[in-house]
Design an enzyme around this catalytic site. Structure first.
Site, PDB file in Angstrom:
ATOM      1  N   TYR A 134      64.261  17.783  -9.655  1.00 25.70           N
ATOM      2  CA  TYR A 134      65.400  17.458 -10.554  1.00 25.70           C
ATOM      3  C   TYR A 134      64.956  16.467 -11.562  1.00 25.70           C
ATOM      4  O   TYR A 134      65.075  16.746 -12.724  1.00 25.70           O
ATOM      5  CB  TYR A 134      66.496  17.263  -9.712  1.00 25.70           C
ATOM      6  CG  TYR A 134      67.525  16.409 -10.813  1.00 25.70           C
ATOM      7  CD1 TYR A 134      68.285  17.268 -11.750  1.00 25.70           C
ATOM      8  CD2 TYR A 134      67.829  15.212 -10.617  1.00 25.70           C
ATOM      9  CE1 TYR A 134      69.185  16.496 -12.596  1.00 25.70           C
ATOM     10  CE2 TYR A 134      68.964  14.421 -11.463  1.00 25.70           C
ATOM     11  CZ  TYR A 134      69.486  15.111 -12.432  1.00 25.70           C
ATOM     12  OH  TYR A 134      70.433  14.429 -13.317  1.00 25.70           O
ATOM     13  N   THR A 170      69.474  11.074 -17.281  1.00 27.74           N
ATOM     14  CA  THR A 170      69.455  10.381 -16.096  1.00 27.74           C
ATOM     15  C   THR A 170      68.578   8.930 -16.053  1.00 27.74           C
ATOM     16  O   THR A 170      67.604   9.107 -16.412  1.00 27.74           O
ATOM     17  CB  THR A 170      69.618  11.106 -14.868  1.00 27.74           C
ATOM     18  OG1 THR A 170      69.763  10.671 -13.630  1.00 27.74           O
ATOM     19  CG2 THR A 170      68.259  12.214 -14.821  1.00 27.74           C
ATOM     20  N   ASP A 171      68.972   8.291 -15.061  1.00 24.41           N
ATOM     21  CA  ASP A 171      68.128   7.124 -14.595  1.00 24.41           C
ATOM     22  C   ASP A 171      66.954   7.402 -13.715  1.00 24.41           C
ATOM     23  O   ASP A 171      66.061   6.721 -13.527  1.00 24.41           O
ATOM     24  CB  ASP A 171      68.733   5.960 -13.938  1.00 24.41           C
ATOM     25  CG  ASP A 171      69.584   6.383 -12.728  1.00 24.41           C
ATOM     26  OD1 ASP A 171      69.592   7.486 -12.336  1.00 24.41           O
ATOM     27  OD2 ASP A 171      70.218   5.377 -12.171  1.00 24.41           O
ATOM     28  N   PRO A 205      63.675  14.422   1.907  1.00 23.42           N
ATOM     29  CA  PRO A 205      62.383  14.360   1.361  1.00 23.42           C
ATOM     30  C   PRO A 205      62.272  13.409  -0.019  1.00 23.42           C
ATOM     31  O   PRO A 205      62.765  13.928  -1.024  1.00 23.42           O
ATOM     32  CB  PRO A 205      61.770  15.599   1.174  1.00 23.42           C
ATOM     33  CG  PRO A 205      62.806  16.790   1.988  1.00 23.42           C
ATOM     34  CD  PRO A 205      64.034  16.152   1.862  1.00 23.42           C
ATOM     35  N   LEU A 230      78.876  28.695 -16.185  1.00 23.44           N
ATOM     36  CA  LEU A 230      79.913  28.754 -14.944  1.00 23.44           C
ATOM     37  C   LEU A 230      78.769  29.073 -13.666  1.00 23.44           C
ATOM     38  O   LEU A 230      79.348  29.988 -13.111  1.00 23.44           O
ATOM     39  CB  LEU A 230      80.991  29.702 -15.114  1.00 23.44           C
ATOM     40  CG  LEU A 230      82.198  29.229 -16.202  1.00 23.44           C
ATOM     41  CD1 LEU A 230      83.280  30.222 -16.290  1.00 23.44           C
ATOM     42  CD2 LEU A 230      82.604  27.784 -16.066  1.00 23.44           C
ATOM     43  N   LYS A 237      64.303  16.878 -15.735  1.00 21.35           N
ATOM     44  CA  LYS A 237      65.141  15.931 -16.539  1.00 21.35           C
ATOM     45  C   LYS A 237      64.113  15.064 -17.595  1.00 21.35           C
ATOM     46  O   LYS A 237      64.219  15.005 -18.815  1.00 21.35           O
ATOM     47  CB  LYS A 237      66.340  14.959 -15.917  1.00 21.35           C
ATOM     48  CG  LYS A 237      67.476  15.610 -15.315  1.00 21.35           C
ATOM     49  CD  LYS A 237      68.223  16.317 -16.205  1.00 21.35           C
ATOM     50  CE  LYS A 237      69.115  15.596 -17.190  1.00 21.35           C
ATOM     51  NZ  LYS A 237      69.976  16.381 -17.997  1.00 21.35           N
TER      52      LYS A 237
HETATM   53  P1  NAD Z   1      77.446  19.536 -12.979  1.00 20.64           P
HETATM   54  O1  NAD Z   1      76.288  20.022 -11.966  1.00 20.64           O
HETATM   55  O2  NAD Z   1      78.670  18.980 -12.252  1.00 20.64           O
HETATM   56  O3  NAD Z   1      77.804  20.346 -14.247  1.00 20.64           O
HETATM   57  C1  NAD Z   1      76.798  21.285 -14.984  1.00 20.64           C
HETATM   58  C2  NAD Z   1      77.435  22.128 -15.815  1.00 20.64           C
HETATM   59  O4  NAD Z   1      76.484  22.582 -16.443  1.00 20.64           O
HETATM   60  C3  NAD Z   1      78.237  23.196 -14.895  1.00 20.64           C
HETATM   61  O5  NAD Z   1      79.396  23.375 -15.567  1.00 20.64           O
HETATM   62  C4  NAD Z   1      77.216  24.312 -15.137  1.00 20.64           C
HETATM   63  O6  NAD Z   1      77.938  25.618 -14.938  1.00 20.64           O
HETATM   64  C5  NAD Z   1      76.754  24.162 -16.531  1.00 20.64           C
HETATM   65  N1  NAD Z   1      75.233  25.093 -16.570  1.00 20.64           N
HETATM   66  C6  NAD Z   1      74.360  25.120 -15.538  1.00 20.64           C
HETATM   67  N2  NAD Z   1      73.540  25.853 -15.981  1.00 20.64           N
HETATM   68  C7  NAD Z   1      73.837  26.142 -17.178  1.00 20.64           C
HETATM   69  C8  NAD Z   1      73.176  26.971 -18.353  1.00 20.64           C
HETATM   70  N3  NAD Z   1      72.008  27.628 -18.067  1.00 20.64           N
HETATM   71  N4  NAD Z   1      73.948  27.410 -19.583  1.00 20.64           N
HETATM   72  C9  NAD Z   1      75.072  26.726 -19.545  1.00 20.64           C
HETATM   73  N5  NAD Z   1      75.681  25.994 -18.789  1.00 20.64           N
HETATM   74  C10 NAD Z   1      75.023  25.769 -17.555  1.00 20.64           C
HETATM   75  O7  NAD Z   1      76.723  18.218 -13.674  1.00 20.64           O
HETATM   76  P2  NAD Z   1      77.232  16.775 -13.846  1.00 20.64           P
HETATM   77  O8  NAD Z   1      77.307  15.702 -12.767  1.00 20.64           O
HETATM   78  O9  NAD Z   1      78.422  16.783 -14.753  1.00 20.64           O
HETATM   79  O10 NAD Z   1      75.996  16.441 -14.866  1.00 20.64           O
HETATM   80  C11 NAD Z   1      76.202  16.686 -16.168  1.00 20.64           C
HETATM   81  C12 NAD Z   1      74.864  16.142 -16.899  1.00 20.64           C
HETATM   82  O11 NAD Z   1      74.866  14.713 -16.859  1.00 20.64           O
HETATM   83  C13 NAD Z   1      73.584  16.646 -16.503  1.00 20.64           C
HETATM   84  O12 NAD Z   1      72.533  16.863 -17.747  1.00 20.64           O
HETATM   85  C14 NAD Z   1      72.736  15.589 -15.505  1.00 20.64           C
HETATM   86  O13 NAD Z   1      71.347  15.457 -15.479  1.00 20.64           O
HETATM   87  C15 NAD Z   1      73.351  14.553 -16.388  1.00 20.64           C
HETATM   88  N6  NAD Z   1      73.699  13.061 -15.355  1.00 20.64           N
HETATM   89  C16 NAD Z   1      74.436  13.320 -14.392  1.00 20.64           C
HETATM   90  C17 NAD Z   1      74.847  12.147 -13.510  1.00 20.64           C
HETATM   91  C18 NAD Z   1      75.570  12.180 -12.156  1.00 20.64           C
HETATM   92  O14 NAD Z   1      75.792  11.266 -11.418  1.00 20.64           O
HETATM   93  N7  NAD Z   1      76.311  13.024 -11.878  1.00 20.64           N
HETATM   94  C19 NAD Z   1      74.243  10.877 -13.950  1.00 20.64           C
HETATM   95  C20 NAD Z   1      73.446  10.596 -14.900  1.00 20.64           C
HETATM   96  C21 NAD Z   1      73.140  11.762 -15.957  1.00 20.64           C
HETATM   97  O1  TDX Z   2      75.206  13.833   2.359  1.00 19.33           O
HETATM   98  C1  TDX Z   2      74.521  13.069   1.532  1.00 19.33           C
HETATM   99  N1  TDX Z   2      74.363  11.905   2.173  1.00 19.33           N
HETATM  100  C2  TDX Z   2      73.644  11.000   1.549  1.00 19.33           C
HETATM  101  O2  TDX Z   2      73.301  10.046   2.385  1.00 19.33           O
HETATM  102  C3  TDX Z   2      74.349  13.322   0.173  1.00 19.33           C
HETATM  103  C4  TDX Z   2      74.717  14.460  -0.733  1.00 19.33           C
HETATM  104  C5  TDX Z   2      73.701  12.222  -0.250  1.00 19.33           C
HETATM  105  N2  TDX Z   2      73.456  11.139   0.330  1.00 19.33           N
HETATM  106  C6  TDX Z   2      72.573   9.843  -0.391  1.00 19.33           C
HETATM  107  C7  TDX Z   2      71.489  10.329  -1.023  1.00 19.33           C
HETATM  108  C8  TDX Z   2      71.405   9.380  -2.440  1.00 19.33           C
HETATM  109  O3  TDX Z   2      70.678   8.140  -1.903  1.00 19.33           O
HETATM  110  O4  TDX Z   2      73.456   9.422  -1.223  1.00 19.33           O
HETATM  111  C9  TDX Z   2      72.698   8.863  -2.403  1.00 19.33           C
HETATM  112  C10 TDX Z   2      73.721   9.625  -3.655  1.00 19.33           C
HETATM  113  O5  TDX Z   2      73.194  11.060  -3.452  1.00 19.33           O
HETATM  114  P1  TDX Z   2      73.675  12.296  -4.602  1.00 19.33           P
HETATM  115  O6  TDX Z   2      75.225  12.126  -4.752  1.00 19.33           O
HETATM  116  O7  TDX Z   2      73.076  13.417  -4.158  1.00 19.33           O
HETATM  117  O8  TDX Z   2      73.126  11.712  -5.812  1.00 19.33           O
HETATM  118  P2  TDX Z   2      71.650  11.040  -6.469  1.00 19.33           P
HETATM  119  O9  TDX Z   2      70.591  12.151  -5.471  1.00 19.33           O
HETATM  120  O10 TDX Z   2      71.680   9.639  -6.312  1.00 19.33           O
HETATM  121  O11 TDX Z   2      71.807  11.870  -7.886  1.00 19.33           O
HETATM  122  C11 TDX Z   2      72.910  11.694  -8.840  1.00 19.33           C
HETATM  123  O12 TDX Z   2      72.824  10.600  -9.507  1.00 19.33           O
HETATM  124  C12 TDX Z   2      71.838  10.768 -10.635  1.00 19.33           C
HETATM  125  C13 TDX Z   2      73.261  12.909  -9.474  1.00 19.33           C
HETATM  126  O13 TDX Z   2      73.337  13.989  -8.485  1.00 19.33           O
HETATM  127  C14 TDX Z   2      72.362  13.364 -10.372  1.00 19.33           C
HETATM  128  O14 TDX Z   2      72.784  14.403 -11.127  1.00 19.33           O
HETATM  129  C15 TDX Z   2      72.156  12.223 -11.524  1.00 19.33           C
HETATM  130  O15 TDX Z   2      71.202  12.374 -12.265  1.00 19.33           O
END
Ligand code: NAD
Ligand code: TDX
Length: 356
Positions: A161, A135-136, A294, A36, A165
């Site tokens: 990040y 993740t990709d 960046p 959490l 990963k």
């Molecule tokens: P999120 O940040 O919404 O959720 C992460 C969760 O992990 C949270 O509930 C947090 O409390 C928990 N957490 C963090 N550190 C922890 C710890 N040390 N011990 C236990 N729990 C912990 O992330 P998400 O977007 O749901 O992503 C989930 C997974 O999918 C991640 O591994 C992310 O790399 C991967 N992923 C996300 C996306 C995306 O677009 N969001 C895409 C591809 C892969």
């Molecule tokens: O305020 C913003 N303005 C903006 O232009 C934010 C937050 C993002 N962006 C851009 C950055 C990226 O090109 O939008 C795109 C998407 O950004 P995010 O939502 O931060 O995602 P990204 O950095 O692509 O990463 C996401 O996809 C892969 C997830 O956060 C990761 O957890 C996952 O692994």
């Protein structure tokens, strides 16, 4: 007796979507382990309160004693590992927690899973799975005409990040190769949908449009992401868990590449339609181009043909249908939005956007 699976990070965005659908399926007991952090919200799982299909445990994946006891107490048949620090911008401002949780935490889980797995009967060993959700972004950035990432694309992570990963993916690979732990890795593209924390592009755009605030677009807005509706990702994970071959990795994506500015414009148009009385119409007037991230990766695109061909997975939503559903969800869950945009959220927005 129900089969128990341990889901780490199950109170986050993708994890909670996965837990809600998995605990609703018969014959599976889900144990959610989540620290959490700011990104985790136990209320995401409120509909499971009191359910015999679900157990919530607040804790850190780095707490090896806790992980050890959960694996044994619940006779865990599979681990689905979502827990991570997940926001690229936060990793740029403060990478340390990313190394601790994403690398150290995955290592701790693997060590405990390995010891537990080694203690199982031959049948238990055969059927046990450790599914690592990745993740990709580990593949780096594509040029405009490059082919999409396949499972054979060399790793080239560019943000702290992505590097964390990538490190965790390598550890998972090594635990299969060296110890025989039956691991599976999924590398998915950008997700969107219900319960996504409004620090990421899509929910932040919806929230700011709703509140008449500037919608920040980094750089020229032409960076490309490959969007997948979160339910389709959860379905891919269930499919890989059931049918995936231990030791394999599977790319997951919706073949839905979009430039950020197009995503933001689409959301603004839908907000004009869905909130006709809004004083901020047309919402596109809120768009503000701001200083770039960046090291901002230019383009991601995922080739998910292995998952389609070998395991028969297909996404159900296209971007147009998925983004409409997503906006409708946020509009009908304003209390959820209010509950997550607390003091710490405001501090983050101030630190991240004030000087851009
Ligand atoms: P999120 O940040 O919404 O959720 C992460 C969760 O992990 C949270 O509930 C947090 O409390 C928990 N957490 C963090 N550190 C922890 C710890 N040390 N011990 C236990 N729990 C912990 O992330 P998400 O977007 O749901 O992503 C989930 C997974 O999918 C991640 O591994 C992310 O790399 C991967 N992923 C996300 C996306 C995306 O677009 N969001 C895409 C591809 C892969
Ligand atoms: O305020 C913003 N303005 C903006 O232009 C934010 C937050 C993002 N962006 C851009 C950055 C990226 O090109 O939008 C795109 C998407 O950004 P995010 O939502 O931060 O995602 P990204 O950095 O692509 O990463 C996401 O996809 C892969 C997830 O956060 C990761 O957890 C996952 O692994």
């Amino acid at each position: 007796m129900a089969r128990s699976i341990l889901v780490t990070g199950g109170a986050g965005f993708i994890g909670s979507n996965f837990v809600l659908r998995t605990a609703a399926a018969s014959g599976v007991h889900v144990v959610t382990l989540d620290k959490l952090t700011y990104a985790g919200n136990v209320h995401n799982l409120a509909t499971l309160r009191g359910s015999s299909e679900h157990t919530f445990v607040q804790g850190d994946i780095q707490d090896r004693e806790l992980v050890r006891s959960l694996l044994r107490t619940y006779d865990i048949a599979a681990v689905v590992h979502f827990a991570a620090e997940s926001h690229v911008d936060r990793s740029i401002l403060g990478p340390e927690e990313f190394i601790r949780t994403n690398v150290g935490g995955t290592f701790a889980l693997l060590e405990e899973a390995k010891t537990y797995w080694q203690s199982l009967s031959a049948d238990g060993k055969n059927s046990f799975r450790f599914l690592h959700v990745s993740t990709d972004e580990v593949y780096g950035s594509l040029g405009p005409n490059d082919p999409a990432f396949t499972e054979n694309t060399p790793y080239a992570p560019n943000s702290p990040y992505a590097a964390s990963k990538a490190s965790s993916d390598h550890l998972v690979r090594a635990y299969h190769h060296t110890y025989g732990l039956p691991t599976l890795t999924s590398n998915c593209s950008n997700n969107y949908g219900p319960y996504q924390f409004p620090e990421k592009l899509i929910p932040l755009t919806i929230l700011n449009a709703l509140n008449g605030k500037a919608i920040p677009v980094y750089g020229d807005g032409k960076n490309v992401r490959d969007w997948l509706y979160v339910e389709d990702h959860c379905d891919a994970i269930s499919t890989i868990l059931k049918l995936g071959k231990p030791g394999e990795t599977y790319n997951v994506g919706g073949s839905s590449e979009k430039a950020n500015i197009d995503v933001v414009n689409t959301i603004c148009e839908l907000m004009d339609e869905l909130v006709p009385g809004s004083p901020s119409r047309p919402h596109k007037n809120l768009i503000k181009f701001v200083t770039d991230r960046p090291g901002h990766d230019r383009r991601y695109a995922v080739d998910a043909s292995k998952l389609r061909r070998e395991l028969g997975w297909q996404p159900q939503e296209n971007f147009r249908s998925g983004i409409r559903k997503t906006i409708e969800w946020y509009l009908s869950h304003k209390e959820w939005l209010d509950s997550v945009v607390s003091g710490a959220y405001k501090d983050w927005i101030a630190a991240q956007y004030a000087t851009r």
